[in-house]
Design a protein around this motif. Structure first.
Motif, mmCIF file in Angstrom:
data_model
loop_
_atom_site.group_PDB
_atom_site.id
_atom_site.type_symbol
_atom_site.label_atom_id
_atom_site.label_comp_id
_atom_site.label_asym_id
_atom_site.label_seq_id
_atom_site.Cartn_x
_atom_site.Cartn_y
_atom_site.Cartn_z
ATOM 1 N N THR A 1 -6.519 6.432 3.460
ATOM 2 C CA THR A 1 -5.970 7.785 3.336
ATOM 3 C C THR A 1 -5.042 8.028 4.516
ATOM 4 O OG1 THR A 1 -7.931 8.597 2.183
ATOM 5 C CG2 THR A 1 -6.540 10.253 3.251
ATOM 6 N N VAL B 1 -2.042 11.025 1.180
ATOM 7 C CA VAL B 1 -1.977 9.961 0.184
ATOM 8 C C VAL B 1 -3.215 9.080 0.352
ATOM 9 C CG1 VAL B 1 -0.699 7.902 -0.587
ATOM 10 C CG2 VAL B 1 0.560 9.914 0.239
ATOM 11 N N THR B 2 -3.871 8.794 -0.779
ATOM 12 C CA THR B 2 -4.984 7.833 -0.758
ATOM 13 C C THR B 2 -4.622 6.695 -1.687
ATOM 14 O OG1 THR B 2 -6.612 9.550 -0.288
ATOM 15 C CG2 THR B 2 -7.457 7.478 -1.171
ATOM 16 N N ASP B 3 -4.697 5.475 -1.169
ATOM 17 C CA ASP B 3 -4.477 4.269 -1.962
ATOM 18 C C ASP B 3 -5.627 3.332 -1.627
ATOM 19 O OD1 ASP B 3 -3.674 2.019 -3.329
ATOM 20 O OD2 ASP B 3 -1.662 1.943 -2.481
ATOM 21 N N VAL C 1 0.834 -1.205 0.000
ATOM 22 C CA VAL C 1 0.000 0.000 0.000
ATOM 23 C C VAL C 1 0.870 1.257 0.000
ATOM 24 C CG1 VAL C 1 -1.803 1.272 1.243
ATOM 25 C CG2 VAL C 1 -1.830 -1.231 1.240
ATOM 26 N N LYS C 2 0.548 2.195 -0.892
ATOM 27 C CA LYS C 2 1.247 3.480 -0.916
ATOM 28 C C LYS C 2 0.654 4.333 0.185
ATOM 29 C CE LYS C 2 2.284 7.432 -3.846
ATOM 30 N NZ LYS C 2 2.013 8.123 -5.109
#
Length: 178
Positions: free
Chosen positions: A157, A151-153, A126-127
């Motif tokens: 978030t 950042v949302t992956d 996960v980023k």
């Protein structure tokens, strides 16, 4: 009218949460019509930290052992140093967090909050971002850590620090409202 009207958001926190990282998103979510409940390891109240000093308290709506993921639309994990350390050591809390991912519901974590995600074993591939001090922990758990404001992956978030709260709040309003 906001997409958050009548959406129920769980905020999982314990003593030592970073005051701004709980109060600011909660206020932003409520302003958009969300119903926000504070979930903790114990009933009563939990105490915040601000500038490394004990500060305000908030009332706990439900203990994590009594909370059901099916009752909520999204989860918020504020930071602070003591808070995530206590939360990630609690088996009910870790199971609660993991179940949000299993149910594919939106989750948001800021600062040290993502530490609980490591124990829930949901960060691999996960980023995400976090407070820089825990970047290595997240990378060791398989996350793709980046130094970005928000950042949302997928359904997750993340944000780095209190200074990122304006961007974090805008994004979680958007993500929780989907």
């Amino acid at each position: 009218m906001s997409n958050l009207n009548n959406k129920k958001i769980a905020v999982l926190a314990a003593d030592g949460y970073e005051q701004s990282e709980l109060e600011s998103p909660v206020e932003a979510l409520k302003k958009e019509g969300a119903i926000v409940e504070i979930i903790s390891l114990k009933s009563g109240e939990i105490k915040a930290m601000k500038d490394h000093e004990w500060s305000n308290s908030v009332a706990v709506d439900k203990t994590v052992s009594d909370a059901k993921v099916s009752d909520y639309d999204a989860l918020l994990l504020p930071g602070g140093v003591l808070n995530p350390d206590a939360v990630r050591a609690d088996k009910d809390a870790v199971a609660f967090v993991k179940e949000f991912f299993t149910a594919q519901k939106p989750v948001a974590a800021i600062c040290h909050g993502p530490q609980t995600l490591i124990n829930a074993e949901v960060v691999k591939g996960v980023k995400m971002t976090s407070f820089k001090a825990i970047s290595k922990d997240l990378q060791n758990a398989g996350a793709e850590w980046v130094d970005e404001e928000v950042v949302t992956d997928g359904n997750l978030t993340t944000s780095r620090k209190p200074e990122d709260l304006p961007a974090f709040n805008r994004r979680i309003i958007e993500e929780f409202g989907k």
